[in-house]
Scaffold this motif. Sequence first.
Motif, PDB file in Angstrom:
ATOM      1  N   PHE A  18       0.817  -1.206   0.000  1.00 52.67           N
ATOM      2  CA  PHE A  18       0.000   0.000   0.000  1.00 52.67           C
ATOM      3  C   PHE A  18       0.859   1.267   0.000  1.00 52.67           C
ATOM      4  CE2 PHE A  18      -3.262  -2.791   2.373  1.00 52.67           C
ATOM      5  CZ  PHE A  18      -3.674  -3.342   1.171  1.00 52.67           C
ATOM      6  N   ALA A  19       2.014   1.219   0.657  1.00 48.93           N
ATOM      7  CA  ALA A  19       2.921   2.367   0.649  1.00 48.93           C
ATOM      8  C   ALA A  19       3.450   2.604  -0.763  1.00 48.93           C
ATOM      9  CB  ALA A  19       4.073   2.146   1.620  1.00 48.93           C
ATOM     10  N   ALA A  20       3.797   1.526  -1.469  1.00 47.22           N
ATOM     11  CA  ALA A  20       4.302   1.644  -2.837  1.00 47.22           C
ATOM     12  C   ALA A  20       3.258   2.268  -3.757  1.00 47.22           C
ATOM     13  CB  ALA A  20       4.711   0.269  -3.366  1.00 47.22           C
ATOM     14  N   GLN A  25       1.531   7.367  -6.726  1.00 47.06           N
ATOM     15  CA  GLN A  25       0.592   8.446  -7.009  1.00 47.06           C
ATOM     16  C   GLN A  25       1.210   9.810  -6.727  1.00 47.06           C
ATOM     17  OE1 GLN A  25      -2.834   8.839  -8.048  1.00 47.06           O
ATOM     18  NE2 GLN A  25      -2.303   6.889  -8.979  1.00 47.06           N
ATOM     19  N   ILE A  26       1.858   9.943  -5.593  1.00 52.14           N
ATOM     20  CA  ILE A  26       2.468  11.222  -5.215  1.00 52.14           C
ATOM     21  C   ILE A  26       3.605  11.579  -6.165  1.00 52.14           C
ATOM     22  CG2 ILE A  26       3.762  12.412  -3.404  1.00 52.14           C
ATOM     23  CD1 ILE A  26       2.176  10.714  -1.367  1.00 52.14           C
ATOM     24  N   ALA A  27       4.406  10.570  -6.571  1.00 49.80           N
ATOM     25  CA  ALA A  27       5.536  10.804  -7.476  1.00 49.80           C
ATOM     26  C   ALA A  27       5.061  11.330  -8.826  1.00 49.80           C
ATOM     27  CB  ALA A  27       6.333   9.515  -7.653  1.00 49.80           C
ATOM     28  N   ILE A  28       3.973  10.777  -9.344  1.00 43.74           N
ATOM     29  CA  ILE A  28       3.432  11.242 -10.629  1.00 43.74           C
ATOM     30  C   ILE A  28       2.968  12.685 -10.524  1.00 43.74           C
ATOM     31  CG2 ILE A  28       1.499  10.950 -12.247  1.00 43.74           C
ATOM     32  CD1 ILE A  28       1.733   7.918 -11.667  1.00 43.74           C
ATOM     33  N   ASP A 210      -1.183  13.972 -20.636  1.00 47.44           N
ATOM     34  CA  ASP A 210      -1.304  15.034 -19.637  1.00 47.44           C
ATOM     35  C   ASP A 210      -1.312  14.466 -18.222  1.00 47.44           C
ATOM     36  OD1 ASP A 210      -3.730  13.791 -19.671  1.00 47.44           O
ATOM     37  OD2 ASP A 210      -4.924  15.615 -19.883  1.00 47.44           O
ATOM     38  N   ALA A 211      -1.234  15.381 -17.264  1.00 46.77           N
ATOM     39  CA  ALA A 211      -1.158  14.981 -15.856  1.00 46.77           C
ATOM     40  C   ALA A 211      -2.387  14.220 -15.414  1.00 46.77           C
ATOM     41  CB  ALA A 211      -0.970  16.224 -14.979  1.00 46.77           C
ATOM     42  N   ALA A 212      -3.572  14.692 -15.814  1.00 39.65           N
ATOM     43  CA  ALA A 212      -4.817  14.037 -15.406  1.00 39.65           C
ATOM     44  C   ALA A 212      -4.853  12.604 -15.939  1.00 39.65           C
ATOM     45  CB  ALA A 212      -6.022  14.826 -15.913  1.00 39.65           C
ATOM     46  N   GLY A 213      -4.501  12.433 -17.224  1.00 39.19           N
ATOM     47  CA  GLY A 213      -4.546  11.107 -17.831  1.00 39.19           C
ATOM     48  C   GLY A 213      -3.575  10.139 -17.174  1.00 39.19           C
ATOM     49  N   ILE A 214      -2.335  10.574 -16.990  1.00 33.50           N
ATOM     50  CA  ILE A 214      -1.323   9.709 -16.380  1.00 33.50           C
ATOM     51  C   ILE A 214      -1.695   9.381 -14.935  1.00 33.50           C
ATOM     52  CG2 ILE A 214       1.068   9.575 -15.601  1.00 33.50           C
ATOM     53  CD1 ILE A 214       0.745   9.146 -18.572  1.00 33.50           C
ATOM     54  N   SER A 215      -2.169  10.393 -14.200  1.00 30.91           N
ATOM     55  CA  SER A 215      -2.567  10.167 -12.808  1.00 30.91           C
ATOM     56  C   SER A 215      -3.689   9.149 -12.710  1.00 30.91           C
ATOM     57  CB  SER A 215      -3.017  11.484 -12.157  1.00 30.91           C
ATOM     58  OG  SER A 215      -1.951  12.399 -12.068  1.00 30.91           O
TER      59      SER A 215
END
Length: 246
Positions: A18-20, A25-28, A210-215
């Motif tokens: 779960f940490a990974a 998510q935060i890294a992206i 874009d950021a939204a798509g990758i996220s």
Amino acid sequence: MFLIKDFKGFTTYEKVLFAAILVAQIAIFLYFWVTDGQADVINIIAGISGVVCVIMSAKGRLSTFLYGLIQAVSYGYISYHNQLFGEVGLQVVFGVFQFIGLYAWIKNMHTDHITDDPAVQEVDSRGLNMMNWVWTILATVIVYVGVGFYLDNFTSAKQPFVDALAVGLSLVGQTLMTLRFKEQWLFWIVINIVSIFLWSRLMFINNEIDAAGISMVAMWIAFLINSVYGYYYWKKLQQVQPDSKY
């Protein structure tokens, strides 16, 4: 308070897994924020709340419904701005389901088998019989056809039938979750694969990464990993919950 207690009783494997997922998510988010300022805070809210929601769901914890409500609002907002109207409508329904699910689960909980702390509760799991499967599949087909027809004929949705597939499977999966059936995770596995395709194809159609798509792709990949684990864990819940209940 269960919002705090729900973070207890995780195995070392679960903590690492779960940490990974959260770190990814935060890294992206940070990557897009630092490189071109694309990232929107709403993306990280949707990603993190969604990940925590499914993690708590996999563990059978009540707090999944609070994080689910946050995720429904934030993900619905992102979907609206990307013209995924089936997803928008689905998030409205999911928002309502969070309250229904909380009510249904709160009366069917048992003490966590790892901590044995009475304050740490996890849900009682059950399984579908043959007749349940027939009705579940029939409901999925009806919702898919109905939503696909509506989106294709009455909205400007870019991917009406792919969108409808995600909606149909998600509605049935959410219903099974609310009713505490472990087979919900089989639906979530398919839903996650469809959603990864949906957002990846949207970036291809828009000719823009874009950021939204990758996220969102990263979020659904995380959900897919969690769904596989969720099915395994809910099968185990049936073995450790009090026999007197079923």
